[in-house]
Design an enzyme around this catalytic site. Sequence first.
Site, mmCIF file in Angstrom:
data_model
loop_
_atom_site.group_PDB
_atom_site.id
_atom_site.type_symbol
_atom_site.label_atom_id
_atom_site.label_comp_id
_atom_site.label_asym_id
_atom_site.label_seq_id
_atom_site.Cartn_x
_atom_site.Cartn_y
_atom_site.Cartn_z
ATOM 1 N N SER A 220 17.703 -31.571 -18.651
ATOM 2 C CA SER A 220 17.656 -33.033 -18.730
ATOM 3 C C SER A 220 18.741 -33.643 -19.625
ATOM 4 C CB SER A 220 16.264 -33.507 -19.166
ATOM 5 O OG SER A 220 15.287 -33.087 -18.223
ATOM 6 N N GLU B 149 15.078 -21.026 -12.133
ATOM 7 C CA GLU B 149 14.512 -21.203 -10.787
ATOM 8 C C GLU B 149 14.644 -19.919 -9.977
ATOM 9 O OE1 GLU B 149 16.747 -24.752 -9.964
ATOM 10 O OE2 GLU B 149 15.604 -25.760 -11.532
ATOM 11 N N LYS C 237 22.290 -27.149 -7.462
ATOM 12 C CA LYS C 237 21.062 -26.570 -6.859
ATOM 13 C C LYS C 237 21.091 -26.768 -5.344
ATOM 14 C CE LYS C 237 18.879 -27.287 -11.291
ATOM 15 N NZ LYS C 237 17.694 -27.574 -12.092
ATOM 16 N N GLY D 80 14.602 -30.646 -15.326
ATOM 17 C CA GLY D 80 14.152 -31.562 -14.280
ATOM 18 C C GLY D 80 12.912 -32.355 -14.655
ATOM 19 N N GLY E 279 21.886 -30.451 -14.366
ATOM 20 C CA GLY E 279 21.310 -30.468 -13.026
ATOM 21 C C GLY E 279 21.409 -31.858 -12.435
ATOM 22 N N GLY E 280 20.292 -32.583 -12.462
ATOM 23 C CA GLY E 280 20.192 -33.894 -11.816
ATOM 24 C C GLY E 280 21.358 -34.831 -12.076
ATOM 25 N N GLU F 68 18.447 -22.733 -21.407
ATOM 26 C CA GLU F 68 17.771 -23.788 -20.658
ATOM 27 C C GLU F 68 16.260 -23.634 -20.799
ATOM 28 O OE1 GLU F 68 20.458 -25.451 -17.333
ATOM 29 O OE2 GLU F 68 19.452 -23.705 -16.523
HETATM 30 P P1 13P Z 1 18.299 -30.903 -15.130
HETATM 31 O O1 13P Z 1 19.549 -31.369 -15.817
HETATM 32 O O2 13P Z 1 18.042 -31.593 -13.815
HETATM 33 O O3 13P Z 1 17.119 -30.893 -16.047
HETATM 34 O O4 13P Z 1 18.556 -29.364 -14.722
HETATM 35 C C1 13P Z 1 19.032 -28.486 -15.674
HETATM 36 C C2 13P Z 1 19.372 -27.226 -14.991
HETATM 37 O O5 13P Z 1 18.517 -26.498 -14.512
HETATM 38 C C3 13P Z 1 20.793 -26.878 -14.860
HETATM 39 O O6 13P Z 1 20.953 -25.565 -14.422
#
Ligand code: 13P
Length: 249
Positions: A212, A96, A11, A172, A233-234, A166
């Site tokens: 997550s 997003e 991101k 997130g 993501g994170g 997702e």
């Molecule tokens: P998280 O793993 O931070 O929840 O994000 C998932 C994501 O949007 C991956 O594209």
Amino acid sequence: MRSKIVAGNWKMNKNQEETEALLAELSAKLPDTAAEVMVAPTFVNLASAVRDLESSTIQVIAQNMHFAESGAFTGEISADMLLSIGVQTVIIGHSERRAYFGETDEILAKKVKAALAKNMRVMFCFGEELEDRKSDNHFNVVAGQLKNGLFDLEAEAWKNIVLAYEPVWAIGTGETASPEQAQEMHAFIRKTITEAFDANIANTVSILYGGSVKPSNAVEIFSKPDVDGGLIGGASLVADDFMAIVKAI
Ligand code: 13P
């Protein structure tokens, strides 16, 4: 055989120096794996990321692209530009992009076609919002996103598609779909593709789960038969966490 894939969507995180440092750590710590491992740094660091990972099997992928070939689209990036720096795969349809940048199903369908026309691989993202799940409308929403984004493609095009389910409520938030919820949706996705195309396409497309995913839940989620990996993501911003997730696959 479906590819197993673990992809990190960075991101809008990591500047040039931080990108270099994380990539160095990832290549040093990459375990022996049959899975494809991918990272999606920001556009400004993509070219250097490709160079930094030249001798690694980790693939560099893009977070987005525009559907036009070129022209007056200030701030946008084309498929040719990505290909010219050695990026072959692009994420399209992240929630997003849909929620904050007004990317509609129609725009996303154009992006998918534009990428496929250049022989790029597309990681197509979709997933329901919390209200959809609460009102038991999540299967309809997902079927609609798949149909609008992908169902007028030629059957042949599917070899270059990877799906990433997702659920927006799990992105997130620290809240994850349970392994059972992920499996239920992934099986539904294969059924929907079987009906629209055929069982061969449905059974050969890789379907990743995102939302997550962490070292602590990855093994259980990846153990489900229709889950072929994760879009992270994170946890992809921390080398040890991301590599623990790669080990989980
Ligand atoms: P998280 O793993 O931070 O929840 O994000 C998932 C994501 O949007 C991956 O594209």
